[in-house]
Design a protein around this motif. Structure first.
Motif, PDB file in Angstrom:
ATOM      1  N   ARG A   7      -4.002  19.435  -2.172  1.00 44.97           N
ATOM      2  CA  ARG A   7      -3.669  18.538  -1.333  1.00 44.97           C
ATOM      3  C   ARG A   7      -2.275  17.835  -1.543  1.00 44.97           C
ATOM      4  N   SER A   8      -1.387  18.431  -0.220  1.00 48.37           N
ATOM      5  CA  SER A   8      -0.012  17.931  -0.128  1.00 48.37           C
ATOM      6  C   SER A   8       0.038  16.698   0.566  1.00 48.37           C
ATOM      7  N   VAL A  59       8.741   8.486  -8.414  1.00 50.19           N
ATOM      8  CA  VAL A  59       8.408   9.880  -7.878  1.00 50.19           C
ATOM      9  C   VAL A  59       6.919  10.071  -7.959  1.00 50.19           C
ATOM     10  N   GLY A  60       6.634  10.674  -6.802  1.00 56.39           N
ATOM     11  CA  GLY A  60       5.255  11.064  -6.599  1.00 56.39           C
ATOM     12  C   GLY A  60       5.060  12.565  -6.951  1.00 56.39           C
ATOM     13  N   ARG A  61       3.593  13.000  -7.074  1.00 52.77           N
ATOM     14  CA  ARG A  61       3.610  14.320  -6.860  1.00 52.77           C
ATOM     15  C   ARG A  61       3.586  15.281  -5.841  1.00 52.77           C
ATOM     16  N   GLU A  62       4.204  16.318  -5.794  1.00 52.34           N
ATOM     17  CA  GLU A  62       4.015  17.141  -4.738  1.00 52.34           C
ATOM     18  C   GLU A  62       2.598  17.706  -4.152  1.00 52.34           C
ATOM     19  N   TYR A  63       1.740  17.887  -5.068  1.00 52.12           N
ATOM     20  CA  TYR A  63       0.203  18.010  -4.680  1.00 52.12           C
ATOM     21  C   TYR A  63      -0.434  17.507  -5.700  1.00 52.12           C
ATOM     22  N   VAL A  64      -1.963  17.514  -5.335  1.00 49.34           N
ATOM     23  CA  VAL A  64      -3.123  17.242  -6.269  1.00 49.34           C
ATOM     24  C   VAL A  64      -3.974  18.456  -6.116  1.00 49.34           C
ATOM     25  N   VAL A  65      -4.723  18.836  -7.152  1.00 47.22           N
ATOM     26  CA  VAL A  65      -5.780  19.864  -6.946  1.00 47.22           C
ATOM     27  C   VAL A  65      -7.117  19.403  -7.363  1.00 47.22           C
ATOM     28  N   SER A  66      -8.013  19.706  -6.469  1.00 44.70           N
ATOM     29  CA  SER A  66      -9.501  19.327  -6.947  1.00 44.70           C
ATOM     30  C   SER A  66     -10.440  20.563  -7.197  1.00 44.70           C
ATOM     31  N   ALA A 104       0.653  14.279 -25.649  1.00 41.26           N
ATOM     32  CA  ALA A 104       1.463  15.448 -25.193  1.00 41.26           C
ATOM     33  C   ALA A 104       0.407  16.546 -24.370  1.00 41.26           C
ATOM     34  N   GLU A 105      -0.777  16.334 -24.779  1.00 38.86           N
ATOM     35  CA  GLU A 105      -1.960  17.249 -23.936  1.00 38.86           C
ATOM     36  C   GLU A 105      -2.176  16.889 -22.689  1.00 38.86           C
ATOM     37  N   VAL A 106      -1.782  15.589 -22.313  1.00 38.61           N
ATOM     38  CA  VAL A 106      -2.389  14.838 -21.181  1.00 38.61           C
ATOM     39  C   VAL A 106      -1.428  15.460 -19.866  1.00 38.61           C
ATOM     40  N   ARG A 107      -2.213  15.930 -18.818  1.00 37.59           N
ATOM     41  CA  ARG A 107      -1.452  16.472 -17.742  1.00 37.59           C
ATOM     42  C   ARG A 107      -1.065  15.433 -16.562  1.00 37.59           C
ATOM     43  N   GLY A 108      -1.467  14.259 -16.416  1.00 40.72           N
ATOM     44  CA  GLY A 108      -1.236  13.159 -15.734  1.00 40.72           C
ATOM     45  C   GLY A 108       0.047  12.817 -15.776  1.00 40.72           C
ATOM     46  N   VAL A 118       0.931  -1.189   0.021  1.00 34.67           N
ATOM     47  CA  VAL A 118      -0.064  -0.130   0.085  1.00 34.67           C
ATOM     48  C   VAL A 118       0.840   1.319   0.081  1.00 34.67           C
ATOM     49  N   THR A 119       0.356   2.151  -0.886  1.00 28.18           N
ATOM     50  CA  THR A 119       1.265   3.544  -0.834  1.00 28.18           C
ATOM     51  C   THR A 119       0.166   4.532  -0.574  1.00 28.18           C
ATOM     52  N   ASN A 120       0.679   5.580   0.146  1.00 23.45           N
ATOM     53  CA  ASN A 120      -0.164   6.819   0.398  1.00 23.45           C
ATOM     54  C   ASN A 120       0.293   7.757  -0.439  1.00 23.45           C
ATOM     55  N   ARG A 121       0.966   7.696  -1.732  1.00 23.87           N
ATOM     56  CA  ARG A 121       1.445   8.545  -2.437  1.00 23.87           C
ATOM     57  C   ARG A 121       0.417   9.345  -3.179  1.00 23.87           C
ATOM     58  N   LEU A 122       0.421  10.552  -3.313  1.00 23.64           N
ATOM     59  CA  LEU A 122      -0.634  11.492  -3.974  1.00 23.64           C
ATOM     60  C   LEU A 122      -0.925  11.100  -5.441  1.00 23.64           C
ATOM     61  N   ALA A 123      -1.884  10.827  -6.006  1.00 24.31           N
ATOM     62  CA  ALA A 123      -2.466  10.438  -7.312  1.00 24.31           C
ATOM     63  C   ALA A 123      -3.303  11.289  -7.665  1.00 24.31           C
ATOM     64  N   SER A 124      -3.881  11.417  -9.078  1.00 18.30           N
ATOM     65  CA  SER A 124      -4.911  11.929  -9.535  1.00 18.30           C
ATOM     66  C   SER A 124      -5.497  10.977 -10.735  1.00 18.30           C
ATOM     67  N   LEU A 125      -6.945  11.342 -10.733  1.00 19.97           N
ATOM     68  CA  LEU A 125      -7.329  10.386 -11.883  1.00 19.97           C
ATOM     69  C   LEU A 125      -6.909  10.847 -13.193  1.00 19.97           C
ATOM     70  N   LEU A 126      -6.384  12.121 -13.315  1.00 23.64           N
ATOM     71  CA  LEU A 126      -5.595  12.439 -14.462  1.00 23.64           C
ATOM     72  C   LEU A 126      -4.366  11.456 -14.686  1.00 23.64           C
ATOM     73  N   ASP A 127      -3.864  10.797 -13.731  1.00 26.49           N
ATOM     74  CA  ASP A 127      -2.803   9.821 -14.004  1.00 26.49           C
ATOM     75  C   ASP A 127      -3.069   8.384 -14.536  1.00 26.49           C
ATOM     76  N   ILE A 128      -4.184   8.052 -15.103  1.00 24.07           N
ATOM     77  CA  ILE A 128      -4.592   6.837 -15.486  1.00 24.07           C
ATOM     78  C   ILE A 128      -4.217   6.644 -16.778  1.00 24.07           C
TER      79      ILE A 128
END
Length: 165
Positions: free
Chosen positions: A102-103, A80-87, A69-73, A45-55
């Motif tokens: 969310r950091s 290496v994980g994300r520093e933050y995610v935005v909703s 190229a236009e995909v932001r995930g 299990v990891t608690n690394r920050l992720a976004s649905l944009l990463d799928i």
């Protein structure tokens, strides 16, 4: 050779904060469970920050093809994980719109208007998101850091949201 990714819808608030709707930034409503299995995925299990944009970038990475190229995930296959995610919360009445950053430890919430238009929670010390630190002098540096993250995200995405002043 198959990688499976399971995600669910975000929660309904489950009565936390006397809230039973999705239109909030509390963990009960914004946290989306995600599980992945398959060759090369790893275990645990990891608690690394992720976004649905990463799928999409993740599946492209496992398939050995570049993500569009236009995909932001980012690929969840990377260590290496994300520093933050935005909703985002968007309403027909734009005066109620809000954003959440969310950091790893903190959650910053800001709305266009309202009595508590700006909020900061330390999720390690206050997992119930009860104590708003946004007006506390000792939290000023974290507040400024999260404001910068939101500004950076807004520049990168072209989001024209402007918080309450």
């Amino acid at each position: 050779r198959t990688v499976v990714l399971l995600v669910s819808d975000h929660g309904e608030g489950q009565g936390g904060h006397r809230w039973a709707q999705k239109a909030a930034f509390y963990e009960e409503s914004v946290h989306v469970p995600m599980m992945m299995a398959g060759p090369g995925v790893g275990q645990g299990v990891t608690n690394r920050l992720a976004s649905l944009l990463d799928i999409l970038p993740t599946f492209c990475d496992y398939a050995g093809v570049p993500a569009p190229a236009e995909v932001r995930g980012v690929s969840l296959r990377k260590e290496v994980g994300r520093e933050y995610v935005v909703s985002e919360l968007r309403y027909q009445d734009a005066s109620r719109d809000g954003r959440m950053v969310r950091s790893a430890r903190y959650k910053y919430i800001v709305f266009r208007s309202g009595a508590n238009a700006e909020q900061l929670f330390d999720l390690e010390q206050d997992p119930g998101e009860v104590e708003n630190l946004a007006r506390r002098p000792e939290a000023a540096s974290e507040l400024a850091r999260h404001r910068r993250m939101l500004a950076e995200w807004s520049r990168q995405t072209g989001d024209r949201f402007r918080p309450a002043s």
